[in-house]
Enzyme design. Structure first.
Site, PDB file in Angstrom:
ATOM      1  N   GLU A  37       0.866  -1.170   0.000  1.00  0.00           N
ATOM      2  CA  GLU A  37       0.000   0.000   0.000  1.00  0.00           C
ATOM      3  C   GLU A  37       0.912   1.233   0.000  1.00  0.00           C
ATOM      4  OE1 GLU A  37      -3.468  -0.420   2.891  1.00  0.00           O
ATOM      5  OE2 GLU A  37      -2.149  -2.034   3.535  1.00  0.00           O
ATOM      6  N   ARG A 266       5.526 -12.816   9.704  1.00  0.00           N
ATOM      7  CA  ARG A 266       6.130 -11.525   9.408  1.00  0.00           C
ATOM      8  C   ARG A 266       7.463 -11.435  10.143  1.00  0.00           C
ATOM      9  NH1 ARG A 266       2.684  -6.755  11.797  1.00  0.00           N
ATOM     10  NH2 ARG A 266       4.615  -5.638  11.396  1.00  0.00           N
ATOM     11  N   LYS A 276       3.856   0.861  10.166  1.00  0.00           N
ATOM     12  CA  LYS A 276       4.015   2.088   9.370  1.00  0.00           C
ATOM     13  C   LYS A 276       3.328   3.272  10.058  1.00  0.00           C
ATOM     14  CE  LYS A 276       2.896   0.445   5.186  1.00  0.00           C
ATOM     15  NZ  LYS A 276       2.623   0.450   3.730  1.00  0.00           N
TER      16      LYS A 276
END
Length: 555
Positions: A37, A266, A276
């Protein structure tokens, strides 16, 4: 590529799945994608995904798309789009074909939303955010149906068209999939698939005032691009249920070999934030110097600090791909860059905390040239010339008036060897009013140039130095961990675990050869650590060097 990249890649559960799919004929071509994104800079966790997706495509001679899942224009920016492309290329990868954007499919996605409405599987809901959460229930209690759930198909089509035409306010209504309000999986309780946003989009401009949600868009984008193996991290494991539900109920995606999602753990790295949102907060509040601050775990920050593409690829190879969440020691990342730079980085001399040395028996006004290897193990890198004269700089920590036998540097009344040059003896020193040594007066032995330290003289130590008249002033930025806590994400606020000493700036000198140091060029400053020229601030007239990593693990 570095020799690190030539090692055999370990197998993992995803490679085993791909091997089985190829053997069974399920997929003739491996087609992956990296789908960020564009709402922030990429970080080291994304590097793991980049190496996995692009690496699999390379190894299986398949394809890998770069796709921006750009469904939230309020948080997205073209600067992020550009930085992501640059990061992927810098890491050594390239995408197949044109860059993809989920926004390319907005017309099709709108059509699929209408298809679900016509099938009685989506409805326009006028519950506000708070009411929607209340109706959704809890992990222990089922949700309850929205009062708008059974609106007729015809009315829903008309209401959705009004949403499309901007006839409702933001937040007034949304389009929801009609799935199961009693599902044990929260993501299946009639998720929102379209919401109203009067926001300019960096790709589509002002064409749309309704935007599809990520979960609705992501799976359809994968299917439209014929992705064979859709790889994502474990937090999206439950979301696979809604992805499959959406594709199951759209006529275009009934092929038996359509995209299948596989989840892997992850990256969790010690002393590092991977959110983020939290990283953006550090930037917005000025706690770091932008997304590319060398203390940030962003690829841009790591690059600026002096990490190389090969070292990051090697780190991603070593940590592997599993389904088990774990915390990776930051020392593993340090080891990867340290090993590469030890093998490849040219050597140079820099004095970070300089104190003046006067060699009293050296001829005044005379400067000679001594030679030193560019790299101790790579003769092909050649020799470098170093100026040597009556006045030098050494590091303040390398001199003591008195010391015990363990101290193997310069002590008043004793000798030490200057690396690649002569043996000197400290005779006396000057101090300022605070007792700090300002000048050390020495003598040198003219017969010791180039001789082995074990040439019969009992000289215990070797120190680095820079000749004073040719020295170039330089700023040294000594970076440390941004957080004092190994798991900063667990802290109530990041402020309480911020390391106040994560950046210490020193003014010193470097040998004249570094006057034209290229940005990101790595050096081993002998006895100090691995440094690189800053890729933002360093120029020939204003040399700035960032500490990449110490010579050895400090633990």
């Amino acid at each position: 590529m570095s020799h690190m990249d030539t090692e055999v890649r370990p197998s993992n559960f995803i490679r085993n799945i791909i091997d089985e799919d190829i053997a069974s004929g399920k997929h003739a071509t491996v087609h992956t994608r990296f789908p960020p994104e564009p709402n922030g800079y990429l970080h080291i966790g994304h590097a793991k995904s980049i190496c996995l997706n692009f690496g699999l495509a390379q190894d299986y001679k398949g394809l890998c798309n770069l796709r921006f899942d750009d469904t939230n224009p309020e948080k997205e920016d073209i600067d992020y789009v550009n930085s992501i492309q640059e990061d992927v290329k810098w890491l050594g990868f390239n995408w197949d074909g044109d860059i993809c954007y989920s926004s390319n499919y907005f017309d099709q996605l709108h059509g699929y939303a209408i298809e679900l409405i016509k099938k009685g599987l989506a409805y326009v809901c006028f519950l506000n955010g708070e009411q929607t959460r209340e109706y959704r229930g809890t992990l222990k209690e089922p949700g309850k149906d929205s009062p708008y759930r059974n609106t007729s198909v015809e009315e829903n089509l008309a209401l959705f068209e009004k949403m499309r035409n901007g006839e409702f306010k933001e937040g007034e209504c949304s389009l929801r999939a009609k799935v199961d309000m009693a599902s044990p999986f929260m993501c299946m309780r009639d998720p929102i698939i379209y919401r109203i946003r009067f926001a300019h989009h960096h790709q589509t401009g002002d064409k749309w005032c309704i935007y599809p949600m990520y979960d609705f868009t992501h799976c359809i984008s994968d299917a439209l691009e014929n992705i064979s193996h859709s790889l994502c991290t474990l937090e999206f494991q439950d979301n696979r249920r809604i992805y499959d539900w959406i594709l199951d109920h759209l006529d275009d995606f009934q092929a038996p070999n359509r995209t299948r999602q596989y989840e892997f753990s992850r990256l969790n790295l010690e002393y590092t934030l991977m959110s983020k949102r939290k990283l953006n907060d550090l930037v917005v509040r000025g706690l770091v110097d932008g997304w590319n601050d060398p203390r940030m775990p962003t690829i841009a920050g790591l690059r600026r600090r002096g990490y190389t593409p090969a070292s990051i690829r090697e780190f991603c190879r070593r940590i592997g791909v599993t389904k088990q969440d774990n915390m990776v020691e930051v020392g593993m990342l340090d080891a990867c860059i340290r090993e590469e730079l030890n093998d490849n980085a040219p050597r140079a001399m820099a004095v970070i905390d300089p104190v003046r040395v006067v060699i009293e028996n050296y001829p005044e006004g005379e400067v000679e040239i001594v030679h030193a290897p560019v790299h101790p193990s790579l003769e092909e890198m050649g020799k470098r010339e170093l100026a040597f004269g009556r006045e030098l700089f050494i590091d303040a920590a390398d001199f003591r008036e008195e010391a015990n036998k363990k101290y193997k540097r310069l002590v008043q009344g004793k000798e030490v060897r200057l690396r690649n040059a002569y043996v000197i003896k400290a005779e006396r020193c000057d101090k300022d009013a605070d007792g700090n040594v300002t000048t050390i007066y020495c003598t040198y032995d003219a017969d010791t140039l180039g001789k082995n330290p074990a040439d019969g003289r009992k000289v215990k130590g070797v120190i680095h130095w820079v000749e004073a008249t040719t020295a170039k002033p330089a700023e040294f930025r000594l970076y440390d961990k941004l957080f004092n806590d190994a798991n900063p994400a667990a802290a109530e606020t990041v402020d309480e675990v911020l390391n106040a000493d994560s950046l210490v700036i020193k003014q010193g000198v470097v040998e004249a050869n570094l006057v034209n140091a290229k940005p990101e060029q790595a050096y081993q400053f002998e006895r100090e650590g691995y440094f690189c020229a800053d890729n933002v601030d360093s120029t020939a007239d204003n040399l700035v060097f960032n500490l990449t990593v110490a010579l050895r693990d400090s633990k």
